[in-house]
Design a protein around this motif. Structure first.
Motif, PDB file in Angstrom:
ATOM      1  N   GLY A 215       0.808  -1.208   0.000  1.00 57.05           N
ATOM      2  CA  GLY A 215       0.000   0.000   0.000  1.00 57.05           C
ATOM      3  C   GLY A 215       0.842   1.259   0.000  1.00 57.05           C
ATOM      4  O   GLY A 215       2.061   1.210  -0.224  1.00 57.05           O
TER       5      GLY A 215
ATOM      6  N   ARG B  57      -3.349   9.271  -2.680  1.00 54.08           N
ATOM      7  CA  ARG B  57      -3.655   8.944  -1.279  1.00 54.08           C
ATOM      8  C   ARG B  57      -4.606  10.002  -0.731  1.00 54.08           C
ATOM      9  O   ARG B  57      -4.361  11.199  -0.860  1.00 54.08           O
ATOM     10  CB  ARG B  57      -2.369   8.898  -0.458  1.00 54.08           C
ATOM     11  CG  ARG B  57      -2.642   8.637   1.015  1.00 54.08           C
ATOM     12  CD  ARG B  57      -1.404   8.460   1.831  1.00 54.08           C
ATOM     13  NE  ARG B  57      -0.414   9.501   1.576  1.00 54.08           N
ATOM     14  CZ  ARG B  57       0.827   9.433   2.006  1.00 54.08           C
ATOM     15  NH1 ARG B  57       1.256   8.384   2.679  1.00 54.08           N
ATOM     16  NH2 ARG B  57       1.668  10.410   1.754  1.00 54.08           N
TER      17      ARG B  57
ATOM     18  N   ASP C 299      -8.193   4.426   0.967  1.00 55.59           N
ATOM     19  CA  ASP C 299      -6.781   4.104   0.781  1.00 55.59           C
ATOM     20  C   ASP C 299      -6.520   2.597   0.908  1.00 55.59           C
ATOM     21  O   ASP C 299      -5.643   2.068   0.234  1.00 55.59           O
ATOM     22  CB  ASP C 299      -5.912   4.879   1.756  1.00 55.59           C
ATOM     23  CG  ASP C 299      -5.856   6.367   1.420  1.00 55.59           C
ATOM     24  OD1 ASP C 299      -6.350   6.760   0.339  1.00 55.59           O
ATOM     25  OD2 ASP C 299      -5.314   7.133   2.237  1.00 55.59           O
TER      26      ASP C 299
ATOM     27  N   GLY D 172      -5.094   1.826  -2.465  1.00 58.35           N
ATOM     28  CA  GLY D 172      -3.665   1.922  -2.180  1.00 58.35           C
ATOM     29  C   GLY D 172      -2.838   0.743  -2.658  1.00 58.35           C
ATOM     30  O   GLY D 172      -1.790   0.935  -3.287  1.00 58.35           O
ATOM     31  N   PRO D 173      -3.271  -0.495  -2.392  1.00 64.65           N
ATOM     32  CA  PRO D 173      -2.437  -1.628  -2.809  1.00 64.65           C
ATOM     33  C   PRO D 173      -2.187  -1.681  -4.317  1.00 64.65           C
ATOM     34  O   PRO D 173      -1.038  -1.825  -4.736  1.00 64.65           O
ATOM     35  CB  PRO D 173      -3.223  -2.853  -2.316  1.00 64.65           C
ATOM     36  CG  PRO D 173      -3.967  -2.336  -1.115  1.00 64.65           C
ATOM     37  CD  PRO D 173      -4.365  -0.932  -1.505  1.00 64.65           C
TER      38      PRO D 173
END
Length: 151
Positions: free
Chosen positions: A41, A55, A62, A66-67
């Motif tokens: 992430g 972000r 997130d 994110g990942p």
């Protein structure tokens, strides 16, 4: 070609190989074998990169985005650094094969890919697979082929 390789293999195979004027990169995933790190992430990429990737600071957003955003950046940046170590640039990459654990991640990856290929996108193959080594945390793997005439 420089001895410094950024797209490091996890096992006993070549990270890349030059054949004449072509450079073939093995599949690159978001793993640093030297650090024993799997990018999971935004916390695993530089702060400025995480912000540029989008972000939000909202935990649920997130955690979902994110990942794949962080892994996409890490993989493409590893490809960029490896191609540059061979004396080329991202515009020399003309073919990508992209493997996803979930094709719903493609739009996020595509957004990141545009940051690395600002002029013309390479020809592309996109495939969904059930898993990738070394762990189910790996969401994307990318193979690249570049044309780098020897001088």
């Amino acid at each position: 070609m420089s001895n410094e390789v950024f797209a490091q293999p996890l096992a006993r195979y070549a990270a890349f190989k030059r054949v004449g004027d072509f450079v073939f990169l093995s599949g690159v995933i978001a793993v640093s074998p030297q650090q024993g790190l799997i990018v999971k992430g935004f916390n695993d990429v530089p702060e400025d990169v995480a912000d540029a990737l989008g972000r939000t600071g909202e935990f649920s957003t997130d955690m979902k985005q994110g990942p794949i955003l962080a892994q996409s950046w890490y993989v493409l940046d590893s490809i960029r650094r490896t191609i540059e170590s061979a004396g080329g640039q991202m515009s020399d990459v003309f073919k990508l094969v992209q493997y996803f654990r979930d094709l719903n991640h493609f739009p996020y990856y595509s957004r990141v890919r545009k940051q690395f290929f600002t002029d013309e996108s390479p020809v592309s193959t996109v495939v969904e697979v059930s898993a990738m080594l070394p762990s189910l945390d790996i969401l994307i793997e990318v193979e690249a082929t570049a044309y780098l005439p020897q001088r």
